[in-house]
Design a protein around this motif. Structure first.
Motif, PDB file in Angstrom:
ATOM      1  N   ARG A  72       0.838  -1.206   0.000  1.00  0.00           N
ATOM      2  CA  ARG A  72       0.000   0.000   0.000  1.00  0.00           C
ATOM      3  C   ARG A  72       0.871   1.252   0.000  1.00  0.00           C
ATOM      4  N   HIS A  73       1.905   1.255   0.851  1.00  0.00           N
ATOM      5  CA  HIS A  73       2.783   2.420   0.931  1.00  0.00           C
ATOM      6  C   HIS A  73       3.587   2.600  -0.358  1.00  0.00           C
ATOM      7  N   ARG A  74       4.012   1.513  -0.952  1.00  0.00           N
ATOM      8  CA  ARG A  74       4.734   1.614  -2.226  1.00  0.00           C
ATOM      9  C   ARG A  74       3.845   2.211  -3.302  1.00  0.00           C
ATOM     10  N   LEU A  75       2.577   1.816  -3.321  1.00  0.00           N
ATOM     11  CA  LEU A  75       1.625   2.342  -4.292  1.00  0.00           C
ATOM     12  C   LEU A  75       1.426   3.845  -4.078  1.00  0.00           C
ATOM     13  N   ALA A  76       1.233   4.253  -2.831  1.00  0.00           N
ATOM     14  CA  ALA A  76       1.055   5.675  -2.517  1.00  0.00           C
ATOM     15  C   ALA A  76       2.319   6.468  -2.842  1.00  0.00           C
ATOM     16  N   ASN A  77       3.478   5.939  -2.481  1.00  0.00           N
ATOM     17  CA  ASN A  77       4.742   6.637  -2.753  1.00  0.00           C
ATOM     18  C   ASN A  77       4.995   6.774  -4.247  1.00  0.00           C
ATOM     19  N   ALA A  78       4.660   5.734  -5.022  1.00  0.00           N
ATOM     20  CA  ALA A  78       4.847   5.798  -6.473  1.00  0.00           C
ATOM     21  C   ALA A  78       3.926   6.851  -7.087  1.00  0.00           C
ATOM     22  N   ALA A  79       2.704   6.943  -6.578  1.00  0.00           N
ATOM     23  CA  ALA A  79       1.744   7.916  -7.105  1.00  0.00           C
ATOM     24  C   ALA A  79       2.179   9.350  -6.813  1.00  0.00           C
ATOM     25  N   LEU A  80       2.924   9.543  -5.731  1.00  0.00           N
ATOM     26  CA  LEU A  80       3.354  10.885  -5.322  1.00  0.00           C
ATOM     27  C   LEU A  80       4.863  11.072  -5.440  1.00  0.00           C
ATOM     28  N   LYS A  81       5.472  10.346  -6.351  1.00  0.00           N
ATOM     29  CA  LYS A  81       6.936  10.348  -6.481  1.00  0.00           C
ATOM     30  C   LYS A  81       7.508  11.764  -6.601  1.00  0.00           C
ATOM     31  N   GLU A  82       6.946  12.578  -7.495  1.00  0.00           N
ATOM     32  CA  GLU A  82       7.473  13.937  -7.700  1.00  0.00           C
ATOM     33  C   GLU A  82       7.273  14.812  -6.462  1.00  0.00           C
ATOM     34  N   GLU A  83       6.104  14.714  -5.856  1.00  0.00           N
ATOM     35  CA  GLU A  83       5.829  15.528  -4.672  1.00  0.00           C
ATOM     36  C   GLU A  83       6.735  15.138  -3.508  1.00  0.00           C
ATOM     37  N   ILE A  84       6.907  13.845  -3.300  1.00  0.00           N
ATOM     38  CA  ILE A  84       7.741  13.374  -2.188  1.00  0.00           C
ATOM     39  C   ILE A  84       9.197  13.816  -2.384  1.00  0.00           C
ATOM     40  N   ALA A  85       9.652  13.833  -3.624  1.00  0.00           N
ATOM     41  CA  ALA A  85      11.026  14.264  -3.901  1.00  0.00           C
ATOM     42  C   ALA A  85      11.234  15.741  -3.574  1.00  0.00           C
ATOM     43  N   ALA A  86      10.157  16.529  -3.581  1.00  0.00           N
ATOM     44  CA  ALA A  86      10.271  17.968  -3.362  1.00  0.00           C
ATOM     45  C   ALA A  86      10.088  18.385  -1.913  1.00  0.00           C
ATOM     46  N   ILE A  87       9.735  17.432  -1.037  1.00  0.00           N
ATOM     47  CA  ILE A  87       9.509  17.781   0.370  1.00  0.00           C
ATOM     48  C   ILE A  87      10.498  17.058   1.269  1.00  0.00           C
ATOM     49  N   HIS A  88      10.485  17.391   2.531  1.00  0.00           N
ATOM     50  CA  HIS A  88      11.451  16.836   3.472  1.00  0.00           C
ATOM     51  C   HIS A  88      10.960  15.542   4.130  1.00  0.00           C
ATOM     52  N   ALA A  89       9.680  15.517   4.535  1.00  0.00           N
ATOM     53  CA  ALA A  89       9.169  14.362   5.270  1.00  0.00           C
ATOM     54  C   ALA A  89       7.752  14.028   4.823  1.00  0.00           C
ATOM     55  N   TRP A  90       7.477  12.724   4.766  1.00  0.00           N
ATOM     56  CA  TRP A  90       6.187  12.232   4.296  1.00  0.00           C
ATOM     57  C   TRP A  90       5.815  10.995   5.091  1.00  0.00           C
ATOM     58  N   THR A  91       4.624  10.983   5.677  1.00  0.00           N
ATOM     59  CA  THR A  91       4.112   9.827   6.392  1.00  0.00           C
ATOM     60  C   THR A  91       2.696   9.574   5.910  1.00  0.00           C
ATOM     61  N   ALA A  92       2.385   8.320   5.608  1.00  0.00           N
ATOM     62  CA  ALA A  92       1.037   8.001   5.131  1.00  0.00           C
ATOM     63  C   ALA A  92       0.464   6.811   5.888  1.00  0.00           C
ATOM     64  N   LYS A  93      -0.830   6.886   6.164  1.00  0.00           N
ATOM     65  CA  LYS A  93      -1.588   5.752   6.685  1.00  0.00           C
ATOM     66  C   LYS A  93      -2.535   5.367   5.556  1.00  0.00           C
ATOM     67  N   CYS A  94      -2.442   4.132   5.093  1.00  0.00           N
ATOM     68  CA  CYS A  94      -3.210   3.673   3.937  1.00  0.00           C
ATOM     69  C   CYS A  94      -4.250   2.646   4.377  1.00  0.00           C
ATOM     70  N   GLN A  95      -5.523   2.937   4.114  1.00  0.00           N
ATOM     71  CA  GLN A  95      -6.597   2.037   4.524  1.00  0.00           C
ATOM     72  C   GLN A  95      -7.585   1.806   3.382  1.00  0.00           C
ATOM     73  N   THR A  96      -8.276   0.669   3.449  1.00  0.00           N
ATOM     74  CA  THR A  96      -9.390   0.420   2.540  1.00  0.00           C
ATOM     75  C   THR A  96     -10.612   1.130   3.119  1.00  0.00           C
ATOM     76  N   PRO A  97     -11.652   1.362   2.307  1.00  0.00           N
ATOM     77  CA  PRO A  97     -12.866   1.977   2.842  1.00  0.00           C
ATOM     78  C   PRO A  97     -13.456   1.192   4.023  1.00  0.00           C
ATOM     79  N   ASP A  98     -13.439  -0.145   3.964  1.00  0.00           N
ATOM     80  CA  ASP A  98     -13.964  -0.960   5.067  1.00  0.00           C
ATOM     81  C   ASP A  98     -13.168  -0.743   6.351  1.00  0.00           C
ATOM     82  N   GLU A  99     -11.834  -0.691   6.243  1.00  0.00           N
ATOM     83  CA  GLU A  99     -10.991  -0.478   7.426  1.00  0.00           C
ATOM     84  C   GLU A  99     -11.251   0.903   8.028  1.00  0.00           C
ATOM     85  N   TRP A 100     -11.406   1.896   7.168  1.00  0.00           N
ATOM     86  CA  TRP A 100     -11.639   3.259   7.637  1.00  0.00           C
ATOM     87  C   TRP A 100     -12.977   3.351   8.366  1.00  0.00           C
ATOM     88  N   GLU A 101     -14.024   2.753   7.799  1.00  0.00           N
ATOM     89  CA  GLU A 101     -15.342   2.758   8.439  1.00  0.00           C
ATOM     90  C   GLU A 101     -15.287   2.050   9.795  1.00  0.00           C
TER      91      GLU A 101
END
Length: 104
Positions: free
Chosen positions: A52-81
């Motif tokens: 999940r984190h690899r997918l999110a990081n790949a989608a935001l590759k350019e943005e992550i390269a331009a910032i200093h720190a990035w933390t993500a919590k990745c959930q499915t809709p069922d997990e979030w509910e």
């Protein structure tokens, strides 16, 4: 690339990952250098945390390269509910779970 903001990250995640819910918090005090994020996306279904984190990081590759720190919590809709239900209603304006000024 222009200045990275919580709104630009939210838009990118929503578009690139098909996220149904995104919460982005600028942890850097507004300078756009550190972000934490909650990403809720159906395509996380069946993936472990690392994938999940690899997918999110790949989608935001350019943005992550331009910032200093990035933390993500990745959930499915069922997990979030499920997590929202466990948390219960918001307790804003309460002290110890009771509304101030009441004896209950």
């Amino acid at each position: 690339m222009s200045q990275i903001t919580d709104a630009s990250i939210r838009d990118a995640i929503t578009q690139r990952l098909g996220a149904t819910h995104v919460e982005v918090t600028d942890m850097s005090g507004g300078c756009g250098q550190a972000f934490t994020c909650l990403i809720v996306a159906p395509q996380f279904q069946g993936l472990n945390s690392l994938k999940r984190h690899r997918l999110a990081n790949a989608a935001l590759k350019e943005e992550i390269a331009a910032i200093h720190a990035w933390t993500a919590k990745c959930q499915t809709p069922d997990e979030w509910e499920r997590d929202k239900a466990k948390a219960g209603p918001p307790m804003d304006g309460t002290v110890g779970g009771h509304v101030q000024g009441t004896s209950a």
